[in-house]
Structures are given as structure tokens and as C-alpha cells.
Scaffold this active site. Structure first.
Site, short mmCIF file in Angstrom:
data_model
loop_
_atom_site.label_atom_id
_atom_site.label_comp_id
_atom_site.label_asym_id
_atom_site.label_seq_id
_atom_site.Cartn_x
_atom_site.Cartn_y
_atom_site.Cartn_z
N ASN A 279 8.11 2.17 -0.15
CA ASN A 279 9.39 1.57 -0.49
C ASN A 279 9.53 1.21 -1.97
OD1 ASN A 279 11.89 1.10 0.59
ND2 ASN A 279 11.46 -1.04 1.11
N ARG B 89 14.16 0.40 6.79
CA ARG B 89 13.61 -0.38 5.68
C ARG B 89 14.74 -1.02 4.88
NH1 ARG B 89 8.47 1.74 4.64
NH2 ARG B 89 8.14 -0.02 3.25
N PRO C 266 0.83 -1.22 0.00
CA PRO C 266 0.00 0.00 0.00
C PRO C 266 0.86 1.27 0.00
CG PRO C 266 -0.66 -1.51 1.77
CD PRO C 266 0.67 -1.97 1.23
N GLU C 267 0.92 1.92 -1.14
CA GLU C 267 1.58 3.22 -1.22
C GLU C 267 0.52 4.23 -1.60
OE1 GLU C 267 5.47 3.27 -2.65
OE2 GLU C 267 5.78 1.12 -2.43
N LYS D 65 -0.80 8.35 2.74
CA LYS D 65 -1.18 6.96 2.94
C LYS D 65 -2.29 6.82 3.98
CE LYS D 65 3.35 5.56 3.00
NZ LYS D 65 4.40 4.50 3.08
#
Ligand SMILES: [Zn+2]
Length: 277
Positions: free
Chosen positions: A173, A254, A2-3, A51
């Protein structure tokens, strides 16, 4: 993953399913909202900000103290909303992941594994999303402001700065890795050493915008399985441009994927494992 584009799509699905409808029932399966009942409430609209998902509701007339409320949710890595037809089987995810069910006459919205689920007066939305930088897919997208916020921290790595939602809202990411590959930038490049920050921001916006309205995220133009990214998720596979094995390393909290040849470190000391000539 989910971006910003996934959240934008989700907001649109919820808007089409629920906007204008009076809810005929609700079922919250999180402690903080366990006693909340939205029966009789009207869904005004569904929107996204970066988001974050904002489902805006109007309370029934008799609750006149505060009329407009927002049901906030965040998908993080694993959350999802689905809209089902009445009577349709809720097959998207296992039932134990359901956090909320909103029933309307013509649709049922089911939220799975949602985070930060909260009901607050709409006038207080800014307390949850006011810290965000310009929304890449928002109606008020402001590229210059995003560049200004990024440039204010020249020592940060570009890989971490693009993910920091206070700079610009919506890049996750996947898009971070892909934008840096397409710009030939090492993820460890300090923001102050990025030659064309505005060009990098503009590319991020174009990639997200290109994926609006569909669920398969692609940065390559291909929608075929295994062909949708240049570097993201492709550790040890050959770079599509030069054939070098794609690398995967931790960067901040990340992981990041990159091609060590197409994205050389500007200063070998910046890279965790500099390439020997
Ligand atoms: Zn390469």
C-alpha cells in the site's frame, strides 16, 4: 509496513544468519508444524519472491526420500523475522507472537506473527508462489511482462491493480500510494486510461530498489521521521507539492491516500467525492 523491499531485506538477514549452518534446534509454535523438528537440517539459502519468504533447507542424509525442503512464511501486515546472537535477549516483539525459533551455532532466528507458515518440498514451491507476477526485486524481474499482465485488465483501477500480486509482486500500500502521487494519477484511474503504464511500473521498481538494504522506507529521499512519504499516512496534512489536504479513502479492500489536486480523477464519475472547481 512489510512490502517487497522489507521482505527482501528480511531474506538477506536470514541468509546471513543461517545459510550454510546446521540447525541445532527448532521450536514451532503453530499447530500445523507443532511436531516438526529441524535439528540437524542444513540451511541452504534464504530468498524472497514478492512478499513471500522462502527458507530453503536440506534434510539430513538419512531422510533421503525428499532432500530439499522450503520453509515458507508470509509477513502480511504485521509479521517479522529477527536474527539474534546466541544468548541475546529476544526483545523485538512480545514472546506470545513467536511462531518459530530456529537455532544455529552462531545465530538464533525468531519468526514473529508469521502467516502461511508451511514446510514443503522445494520442488513444490511453485504451488505457493507460482501465481505471482514478476518480482520487482527478483533476479528475473521482467517489466514488460508486468505491463502485459496489468494491461490485460484495463477496467481495473490502477490502485487495485498495483496491489494485485498476480500482476507484479512486491508493491504494497505504501508504494502504491506514493507511485500514484508521483505519476499524478488518481488511484481510481482505470488501468486502460493510464497514459504511460511502463513508466508507472518502472517507477515502482525504482522506489523499491532504492529502499533495499535499509529498514526505513522513504520515497521522498528524506529519512527523517514524518518526512519519508508524500501522501501515505499523511491524511489531512498539506500536500508537499501544492498544499492541499491529503485525502484518505477506501479503495477495494484497502485504504488509499492521495492529493485530490495533484492526482485529479480522469472522469469525475470515477471518484468517490469529485472536487468541485
Ligand atoms: Zn498536491
Amino acid at each position: 509496513m512489510p512490502e517487497g523491499d522489507t521482505v527482501w531485506n528480511t531474506a538477506r538477514v536470514l541468509h546471513r544468519a543461517l545459510a550454510g549452518a546446521a540447525l541445532t534446534g527448532s521450536d514451532f509454535r503453530v499447530p500445523q508444524l507443532a511436531t516438526t523438528d529441524l535439528t540437524g537440517w542444513t540451511v541452504r539459502e534464504s530468498a524472497s519472491r514478492g512478499k513471500h519468504l522462502l527458507l530453503r533447507l536440506a534434510a539430513p542424509e538419512e531422510r533421503s526420500d525428499v532432500r530439499h525442503w522450503t520453509l515458507h512464511s508470509h509477513l502480511r501486515m504485521d509479521g517479522a523475522w529477527r536474527a539474534y546472537a546466541p544468548g541475546e535477549r529476544w526483545a523485538a516483539r512480545p514472546a506470545h507472537l513467536i511462531r518459530v525459533v530456529l537455532r544455529a551455532p552462531s545465530a538464533v532466528a525468531v519468526g514473529y506473527h508469521l502467516h502461511e507458515l508451511a514446510l514443503l518440498p522445494t520442488v513444490e514451491e511453485e504451488s505457493l508462489v507460482g501465481h505471482l507476477g514478476p518480482d520487482l526485486l527478483g533476479p528475473d524481474w521482467d517489466a514488460a511482462e508486468a505491463v502485459r499482465r496489468l494491461a490485460a485488465h484495463p477496467e481495473a483501477t490502477i490502485g487495485e491493480a498495483l496491489l494485485d500480486q498476480r500482476n507484479l509482486a512486491g508493491v504494497g500500500n505504501l508504494y502504491k500510494c506514493e507511485v500514484l502521487f508521483l505519476r499524478g494519477l488518481s488511484p481510481w484511474t482505470p488501468v486502460g486510461a493510464v497514459p504511460d503504464l511502463a513508466g508507472t511500473v518502472a517507477l515502482a521498481q525504482r522506489l523499491l530498489a532504492a529502499n533495499r538494504g535499509r529498514w526505513t522506507q522513504s520515497t521522498t529521499g528524506s529519512l527523517h521521521r514524518g518526512g519519508t512519504s508524500y501522501v501515505y499516512g499523511r491524511r489531512a496534512q498539506p500536500c508537499r507539492r501544492c498544499g492541499t489536504a491529503i485525502r484518505k479513502e477506501e479503495l477495494g479492500e484497502r485504504v488509499t491516500y492521495w492529493c485530490p489536486r495533484c492526482q485529479p480523477a480522469p472522469d469525475p464519475a470515477q471518484s468517490p467525492d469529485p472536487i468541485q472547481p
